[in-house]
Motif scaffolding. Sequence first.
Motif, short mmCIF file in Angstrom:
data_model
loop_
_atom_site.label_atom_id
_atom_site.label_comp_id
_atom_site.label_asym_id
_atom_site.label_seq_id
_atom_site.Cartn_x
_atom_site.Cartn_y
_atom_site.Cartn_z
N UNK A 151 0.80 -1.23 0.00
CA UNK A 151 0.00 0.00 0.00
C UNK A 151 0.84 1.28 0.00
N UNK A 152 2.11 1.18 -0.38
CA UNK A 152 2.98 2.36 -0.28
C UNK A 152 2.88 3.30 -1.47
N UNK A 153 2.34 2.85 -2.58
CA UNK A 153 2.31 3.74 -3.73
C UNK A 153 1.52 3.18 -4.89
N UNK A 154 1.31 4.04 -5.90
CA UNK A 154 0.63 3.66 -7.13
C UNK A 154 1.37 4.28 -8.31
N UNK A 155 1.16 3.71 -9.48
CA UNK A 155 1.71 4.27 -10.71
C UNK A 155 0.56 4.61 -11.64
N UNK A 156 0.46 5.88 -12.02
CA UNK A 156 -0.58 6.33 -12.94
C UNK A 156 0.04 6.64 -14.29
N UNK A 157 -0.63 6.22 -15.33
CA UNK A 157 -0.08 6.34 -16.69
C UNK A 157 0.39 7.76 -17.00
N UNK A 175 15.71 -5.59 -6.47
CA UNK A 175 14.61 -6.04 -5.59
C UNK A 175 14.39 -5.11 -4.41
N UNK A 176 13.81 -3.96 -4.66
CA UNK A 176 13.60 -2.97 -3.60
C UNK A 176 12.26 -3.22 -2.90
N UNK A 177 12.12 -4.41 -2.33
CA UNK A 177 10.81 -4.84 -1.83
C UNK A 177 10.37 -4.09 -0.58
N UNK A 178 11.32 -3.55 0.20
CA UNK A 178 10.94 -2.76 1.36
C UNK A 178 10.10 -1.56 0.95
N UNK A 179 10.38 -1.04 -0.23
CA UNK A 179 9.61 0.09 -0.77
C UNK A 179 8.54 -0.39 -1.74
N UNK A 180 8.36 -1.71 -1.82
CA UNK A 180 7.35 -2.31 -2.70
C UNK A 180 7.60 -1.94 -4.16
N UNK A 181 8.87 -1.95 -4.54
CA UNK A 181 9.26 -1.65 -5.91
C UNK A 181 10.25 -2.70 -6.39
N UNK A 182 10.23 -2.97 -7.68
CA UNK A 182 11.32 -3.73 -8.28
C UNK A 182 11.43 -3.33 -9.75
N UNK A 183 12.65 -3.48 -10.28
CA UNK A 183 12.90 -3.19 -11.69
C UNK A 183 13.59 -4.41 -12.29
N UNK A 184 13.01 -4.95 -13.37
CA UNK A 184 13.56 -6.11 -14.07
C UNK A 184 14.00 -5.67 -15.46
N UNK A 185 15.23 -6.00 -15.80
CA UNK A 185 15.83 -5.53 -17.05
C UNK A 185 16.38 -6.70 -17.84
N UNK A 186 16.09 -6.74 -19.13
CA UNK A 186 16.75 -7.66 -20.05
C UNK A 186 17.65 -6.85 -20.96
N UNK A 187 18.80 -7.42 -21.32
CA UNK A 187 19.70 -6.68 -22.18
C UNK A 187 20.86 -7.51 -22.67
N UNK A 188 21.81 -6.83 -23.27
CA UNK A 188 23.01 -7.46 -23.84
C UNK A 188 24.23 -6.85 -23.16
N UNK A 189 25.13 -7.71 -22.67
CA UNK A 189 26.33 -7.25 -21.97
C UNK A 189 27.49 -7.11 -22.94
#
Length: 213
Positions: free
Chosen positions: A12-18, A98-112
């Motif tokens: 319940x910490x946040x929302x994302x609006x388009x 994995x910033x789960x304490x803030x109820x956020x995460x970012x997943x990235x696919x890419x080329x190294x």
Amino acid sequence: MSELSDIRREYSLGEMHSEDVPNDPMELFSSWLEIVKNSEIKDPTAMSLGTVDTSGQPFQRIVLLKRFGNDGFVFFTNLESRKAQHIAENSKVSLLFPWHTLEKQVAINGVAEPLSKTEVLKYFMSRPKGSQIATWVSKQSSPISARKALESKFAEMKAKFAKGDVPLPKFWGGYLVKPTSMEFWQGGENRLHDRFIYVKTVDDKWQRDRLAP
């Protein structure tokens, strides 16, 4: 066997609006990272790096993000490590913050892609001397007889480099992960999470979509 099915909590910490989500994922990543850096989360730049070996077996480990920008995400490592061997065979990788304490995460696919020696040396010289020496000590991912062997080797190398600069090992370098997709997750009440994914198009632009939770 331990029962885990009842372990849950509400998000319940946040929302994302388009209308508030930028068209550039790097802009959103930068703003989220600032929030994380100003929070009580330890190791805010820690990210899980996923690679795949020649048999198709995936591996994950934690590495530290050292730089990011429009070109991608940078980390450093031993070039003889398992992760580097995987990247040499298959440069497609994944990153997860994995910033789960803030109820956020970012997943990235890419080329190294390998970094230049100039950039590697610049970062290496900025490290504490103990970290520089440790780079020479560990043959990363290889079996060792005991921790004492590492400590003895460290003492030996510390004495060797006591009176001068520590040179850059030939087997140490870094990678730039150029993202092909970036997904942002914000926890939501009743498991109605907010998810936005950015995908790189053929004309090198970003396409943004909202995903069902």
